[in-house]
Enzyme design. Structure first.
Site, PDB file in Angstrom:
ATOM      1  N   ASP A 131     -31.383 -17.177  49.493  1.00  0.00           N
ATOM      2  CA  ASP A 131     -31.843 -16.279  48.429  1.00  0.00           C
ATOM      3  C   ASP A 131     -33.301 -16.612  48.149  1.00  0.00           C
ATOM      4  OD1 ASP A 131     -32.174 -14.971  45.885  1.00  0.00           O
ATOM      5  OD2 ASP A 131     -30.012 -15.115  45.573  1.00  0.00           O
ATOM      6  N   ARG A 178     -34.967 -14.807  45.572  1.00  0.00           N
ATOM      7  CA  ARG A 178     -35.330 -14.128  44.333  1.00  0.00           C
ATOM      8  C   ARG A 178     -35.905 -15.096  43.309  1.00  0.00           C
ATOM      9  NH1 ARG A 178     -29.872 -11.124  43.007  1.00  0.00           N
ATOM     10  NH2 ARG A 178     -29.108 -12.963  44.064  1.00  0.00           N
TER      11      ARG A 178
END
Ligand SMILES: [Zn+2]
Length: 440
Positions: A351, A353
């Site tokens: 990830d 983000r």
């Protein structure tokens, strides 16, 4: 448009001689030298000291390319669209000296100022004064500085089939104020461009400003030399997507912890959000949150959806689709126990983000308490509470809204620590192939 512009340009520009000279036209002369950014333009740039309480003392963010000597930041406005602006100039569709006429563009609703705006390091990835430049920097604008808003606030009606369905089934009721009889939700919305104060961003990520500058420079292929040559410039307008917020109810109520706030922080997923792909829960969770926000506003509260342009966990859609194929073609089929591993194989990380910057927008809105957080993400929860905002109830996506093919993702996330009021799947459960194959 995109096809017309270059064609138009080719008819109006002179033919390149082949000797390396740059074609020019009388209306907008092209520079014959490259403008280096390694040295101060000199003269006339207004100082900016991030975090000073008075906006005049803080100084305006000036990322214009019209008068380069006035620039006091690295990068330029419009986030990722700055590259399209360059194309428009290259195609001679846009005068590089164009200054925005801001007549009648002022925000429909006043946001802040709130105490969080003045707390050092509380907001590091957007300009809290970005919506109000025309008023707070009126003198500087009148003096000829090209100061552009990085935030715009407007009103809208949003009409979603899921909301109309909820209305027809009686889960939602029209009140003519927050929800019209034909299913339009009445919202205030704001678009926010990223404005990074590099010392603060570095601190959030546990690194030094020097290291952050070096890596940003190197990993963008040397796109912004000022990152390493102009350490006097502390603010960077990165060429990335920004965020949009949708407010259901009175925006002022967001800052009042006595008023019930229902909120979702949502990261972009074009495949599901817009096109209804069933491999994940993004759109059903988003529309469920909107339903919750409308109900919250109708109870006398306020609702908020903060939507960040971080497509595919900020890995982008190409990576995302490669991962889909890898998941569905692997031996044993699409299973939750391999869900994160397949992403990591392709992207190198699970990830990207990084929710560290996400709470900034909540602090811009003055939020101190979220009574109902419509999210199961432990990363979002930890980032929000870690930034000093209290969270009451966490609202999971109802089971009946989870598409069959999205069960893999949901099981994997719940097993990895996502909030659930239900059962956390065990190792046997995670090994079951629950996702569809590619050909079915
Ligand atoms: Zn999705």
């Amino acid at each position: 448009m995109s096809l017309d512009a270059p064609a138009k340009a080719s008819t109006s520009s002179t033919t390149p001689s082949g000797t390396g000279s740059v074609p020019s036209s009388p209306s907008s002369p092209s520079p014959r030298h490259i403008r280096l950014t390694s040295h101060s333009g000199g003269f006339g740039a207004l100082p900016m000291v991030w975090g000073l309480p008075n906006p005049t003392e803080r100084g305006p963010v000036i990322g214009t390319t019209t008068t380069r000597a006035h620039r006091n930041v690295i990068g330029t406005h419009s986030g990722s669209y700055s590259v399209y602006r360059a194309l428009a100039v290259a195609a001679k569709a846009l005068d590089p000296q164009h200054k925005a006429d801001l007549t009648n563009t002022s925000p429909t609703d006043t946001i802040g100022p709130y105490p969080q705006w003045l707390e050092p390091g509380k907001i590091v990835s957007l300009d809290p004064w970005g919506a109000d430049v025309a008023s707070v920097f009126a003198n500087e604008l009148a003096a000829g500085y090209d100061i552009r808003p990085t935030i715009a606030v407007t009103k809208a009606h949003v009409i979603l089939p899921e909301v109309i369905d909820a209305l027809q089934k009686g889960r939602l009721k029209a009140d003519g104020k927050f929800l019209t009889a034909n299913g339009a939700a009445v919202v205030t919305k704001a678009a926010i461009e990223p404005v990074w104060w590099l010392p603060g961003v570095a601190k959030r990520f546990g690194t030094t400003e020097a290291e952050l500058r070096r890596v940003l420079f190197e990993e963008t292929g040397g796109m912004y030399p000022e990152l390493v040559t102009r350490t006097d410039l502390e603010v960077f307008l990165p060429p990335i997507g920004g965020q949009t917020i949708y407010i259901f109810g009175n925006p002022r109520d967001l800052a009042n912890p006595e008023v019930e706030l229902t909120a979702r922080v949502h990261d972009e997923c074009n495949g599901s959000d817009v096109f209804g792909s069933d491999i994940c829960t993004c759109r059903p969770y988003l529309t469920h949150a909107i339903e919750e926000c409308i109900q919250g506003a109708q109870r006398g509260g306020v609702g908020l959806v903060a939507y960040s342009r971080k497509e595919g966990r900020a890995l982008g859609e190409v990576t995302k689709f490669l991962v889909y194929n890898a998941r569905k073609r692997q031996v044993g089929g699409d299973t939750a126990d391999q869900y994160f591993a397949r992403t990591e194989c392709v992207a190198g990380v699970q990830d990207m983000r990084f929710q560290e910057l996400m709470p900034d927008v909540l602090h811009w809105l003055g939020i101190r308490k979220i009574h109902r957080l419509v999210s199961m993400s432990n990363m979002k929860y930890d980032a929000i509470t870690g930034s000093g905002i209290e969270i009451g109830t966490r609202v999971n996506i109802p089971d009946e809204l989870i598409p069959a093919d999205a069960r893999v993702e949901m099981d994997a996330k719940v097993a990895a620590g996502y909030f659930t009021p239900g059962v956390v799947p065990d190792a046997d459960e995670l090994r079951k192939a629950k996702g569809r194959g590619l050909e079915t």
